[in-house]
Every structure is written in C-alpha cells, then in structure tokens.
Design an enzyme around this catalytic site. Structure first.
Site, PDB file in Angstrom:
ATOM      1  N   HIS A  95     -10.966  31.970   1.411  1.00 57.98           N
ATOM      2  CA  HIS A  95     -10.914  31.610  -0.002  1.00 57.98           C
ATOM      3  C   HIS A  95     -11.989  32.356  -0.777  1.00 57.98           C
ATOM      4  O   HIS A  95     -12.950  32.893  -0.206  1.00 57.98           O
ATOM      5  CB  HIS A  95     -11.046  30.097  -0.196  1.00 57.98           C
ATOM      6  CG  HIS A  95     -12.319  29.521   0.325  1.00 57.98           C
ATOM      7  ND1 HIS A  95     -12.560  29.328   1.664  1.00 57.98           N
ATOM      8  CD2 HIS A  95     -13.439  29.121  -0.320  1.00 57.98           C
ATOM      9  CE1 HIS A  95     -13.763  28.821   1.823  1.00 57.98           C
ATOM     10  NE2 HIS A  95     -14.327  28.692   0.627  1.00 57.98           N
ATOM     11  N   HIS A 147     -14.165  34.603   2.083  1.00 64.64           N
ATOM     12  CA  HIS A 147     -14.797  34.135   3.325  1.00 64.64           C
ATOM     13  C   HIS A 147     -14.028  32.949   3.899  1.00 64.64           C
ATOM     14  O   HIS A 147     -13.195  32.339   3.235  1.00 64.64           O
ATOM     15  CB  HIS A 147     -16.248  33.710   3.064  1.00 64.64           C
ATOM     16  CG  HIS A 147     -16.372  32.518   2.151  1.00 64.64           C
ATOM     17  ND1 HIS A 147     -16.113  32.575   0.805  1.00 64.64           N
ATOM     18  CD2 HIS A 147     -16.711  31.229   2.406  1.00 64.64           C
ATOM     19  CE1 HIS A 147     -16.294  31.392   0.262  1.00 64.64           C
ATOM     20  NE2 HIS A 147     -16.650  30.543   1.211  1.00 64.64           N
ATOM     21  N   ASP A 187     -15.339  29.369   5.591  1.00 65.63           N
ATOM     22  CA  ASP A 187     -16.634  28.689   5.519  1.00 65.63           C
ATOM     23  C   ASP A 187     -17.416  28.765   6.838  1.00 65.63           C
ATOM     24  O   ASP A 187     -16.890  28.433   7.905  1.00 65.63           O
ATOM     25  CB  ASP A 187     -16.432  27.218   5.123  1.00 65.63           C
ATOM     26  CG  ASP A 187     -16.091  27.106   3.637  1.00 65.63           C
ATOM     27  OD1 ASP A 187     -16.567  27.926   2.851  1.00 65.63           O
ATOM     28  OD2 ASP A 187     -15.316  26.190   3.292  1.00 65.63           O
ATOM     29  N   ARG A 244     -18.675  19.199  -1.859  1.00 66.28           N
ATOM     30  CA  ARG A 244     -17.787  19.578  -0.751  1.00 66.28           C
ATOM     31  C   ARG A 244     -18.167  18.811   0.494  1.00 66.28           C
ATOM     32  O   ARG A 244     -19.350  18.773   0.852  1.00 66.28           O
ATOM     33  CB  ARG A 244     -17.905  21.081  -0.488  1.00 66.28           C
ATOM     34  CG  ARG A 244     -16.824  21.603   0.434  1.00 66.28           C
ATOM     35  CD  ARG A 244     -16.994  23.094   0.666  1.00 66.28           C
ATOM     36  NE  ARG A 244     -17.767  23.337   1.868  1.00 66.28           N
ATOM     37  CZ  ARG A 244     -18.261  24.523   2.220  1.00 66.28           C
ATOM     38  NH1 ARG A 244     -18.084  25.569   1.447  1.00 66.28           N
ATOM     39  NH2 ARG A 244     -18.929  24.659   3.342  1.00 66.28           N
TER      40      ARG A 244
HETATM   41  C1  SIN Z   1     -16.734  27.312  -1.496  1.00 67.17           C
HETATM   42  O1  SIN Z   1     -16.716  26.263  -0.855  1.00 67.17           O
HETATM   43  O2  SIN Z   1     -16.765  28.404  -0.956  1.00 67.17           O
HETATM   44  C2  SIN Z   1     -16.673  27.206  -3.005  1.00 67.17           C
HETATM   45  C3  SIN Z   1     -15.272  27.135  -3.465  1.00 67.17           C
HETATM   46  C4  SIN Z   1     -15.157  26.827  -4.925  1.00 67.17           C
HETATM   47  O3  SIN Z   1     -16.175  26.503  -5.566  1.00 67.17           O
HETATM   48  O4  SIN Z   1     -14.045  26.865  -5.436  1.00 67.17           O
END
Ligand code: SIN
Length: 293
Positions: free
Chosen positions: A269, A120, A122, A284
C-alpha cells in the site's frame, strides 16, 4: 488466474468471481482484483462468530476490506484486531498514550512527513512481519489523503513463467534502518541502536489461501541474496515497478470514521500526502503474523 501478453489480450486476466454468498455482511467489490467495502457490520458491537468468519473470508477473497461510518473506541479497535490474532508492536512509530499496540497515524501543516508515503508492506523487515493492519481514520482532509492498495498475487501471476522459475527459491534482505532512523524525531522519539532486518523469500505462499504472492517492496527490500549486486538491483527495480502497476490496484477515498483492513502477506500500500496543510489522523492496530514461507 492467467496472464496473456502482447497482442493476445489483457496483461492480466482475473478468474470469474465464484465466491459463496455472505449471510451476515454485504461485500461490494471496488475492482475485480482487489478491495471491497463491507456493510452490515457495527464494529462497536460484539462480533458474532459467523460475522467474524465472514469478515475473515471477505479479507481473504478481497485482500483489503473497508468499513464506513464506524464509531469505535480505542479499546474496541484493539479488540477487533485481537479477534484476528496477537497484536504487533511497531519497532519505531509513536503510539497512543497507554496503548503500545495503537500506532498513531497523523499528518498536519507542521509535519515533516506522513506515514506510508512510499509503496510497502508493513514492517516487512521483521522476522515475523504483520499479518494485517487495521487503520481507523477519524479526521480527514476535505479532499485527498487516499490510500492505494496493490495485489501481490496479481503481480506474481503477471510474471512470465521463466521469471517465476528464476525467482523461485530466492530470498531477499528487508531492512528497517533507512525507513525508521530519524523518521519519528518530530514526535520526540529517540532512535534505537538498531532496527529490524530479516531475510524473506521473494515469492511467499499465503498461509490461508495457499496462493503465491510477490514479496519485495521498495520501502524495505534491499537486495536479493546470492546474486551479484547489479543483478539484484536490476531484478528488484523490475519487480518494484511491476508491483506498482495500476492494473493491480484499488484506491480508497477516506471519509471520517472509515476503516481499512489489509492483508500485508499479499498486499502493498501507499498513502497519498496531497492534502497539506490540512490534517489527517487516526490509529492503526496491527495484527502479528508468521515467518513468510
Ligand atoms: C500506513 O499504515 O502505511 C499508512 C497508511 C495510510 O495512512 O493510509
């Protein structure tokens, strides 16, 4: 960049790296296409303008950048994000107490799921999806928990000229409903009445680099507007598969106190939940973005 097909050489050919040298940081590329580890920076200290500009350039040139051995407080994490713009509030996920802009990333033996397990970009379901995300992982499993990142510039460049012409001007619906409804119930978070939904170009132009990037992802993109449903399904499946080609990826192996900063405008990612029953956790900070064009 140019693409060669069939027996004529590689599917995707990346231009030689001709970026200017950096004066205040080191930049060590993980692959020729995406990802670089940035050194010589202590993010617990105020960032000088030149260092900030160089980090910004390293992000534009490498799409996702990594910092090791950083020891920062929640406030310093937020401040680093604010250097790049206004902070984004996640429409569904839990946040640290007193800090709505600090999203909790956590999975342990009791978790029903882990964040970001599918490919995806974000919150692409927002009208103005985030520009970038800055993930600080404090606790790592002994092994596993890597994150994969893929260049959507490379995915776009790998399309045939005919497919580029077909996609030009098309838009797609991105919807947060399936991704978010019920997802954070284990944190005691009640569902909202509705989740964001937005229409975005299938190909977007990056506002900083001016490069074109594929902007559909398996997590949020539901259908292409203005074409029959079966055609939309077939095209989306083709584009998702292309976007997830390992050729366009790098894979980051986390250590405690590492940071990844990715540009959601040109990167997808996916996080690997291969470390159960171990724990992986961090926060995050997400930097707000513009409406894709
Ligand atoms: C995410 O922000 O999608 C999670 C990425 C991760 O935990 O590596």
């Amino acid at each position: 960049m140019s693409v060669l097909r069939g027996n004529n050489g590689p599917r995707y050919k990346h231009n030689a790296d001709n970026s200017a040298p950096y004066d205040t940081i080191t930049v060590d590329k993980l692959t020729p296409i995406i990802g670089a580890e940035v050194g010589g920076v202590d993010l617990s200290q105020p960032l000088g303008n030149q260092t900030f500009e160089e980090i910004h350039r390293a992000l534009a040139e490498n799409l996702v950048i990594f910092f090791r051995d950083q020891h920062i407080t929640e406030e310093q994490h937020l401040d680093f994000g604010r250097r790049f713009g206004k902070l984004h509030l996640h429409p569904a996920a839990p946040h640290a107490p007193g800090h709505p802009e600090l999203m909790v990333i956590h999975a342990d033996k009791d978790s029903p799921r882990a964040n970001g397990e599918g490919w995806h970009s974000d919150v692409s379901c927002d009208e103005e999806p985030p520009m970038g995300s800055i993930l600080y992982i404090r606790n790592c499993p002994p092994r596993g928990g890597d994150t994969l990142f893929a260049s959507m510039y490379a995915a776009y460049e790998a399309l045939s000229d005919r497919m580029k012409r077909y996609l030009d001007g098309l838009t797609a619906i991105h919807d947060g409903e399936d991704a978010y409804r019920g997802t954070y119930a284990n944190y005691g978070i009640a569902d909202k009445l509705s989740y964001p939904r937005a229409e975005h170009p299938v190909i977007r132009t990056h506002p900083v680099t001016g490069k074109r990037a594929l902007y559909v992802n398996r997590g949020f993109t539901k259908r292409i507007v203005g074409v029959p449903r079966d055609e939309s399904n077939a095209i989306l499946h083709y584009l998702w598969d292309l976007a997830e080609d390992p050729l366009f990826q790098c894979r980051f192996r986390w250590r405690e106190n590492s940071i990844a900063f990715w540009d959601n405008r040109c990167v997808q990612h996916r996080a690997m939940w291969d470390y159960w029953p171990n724990t992986r956790s961090g926060h995050r900070v997400t930097v707000a973005g513009d409406r894709p064009v």
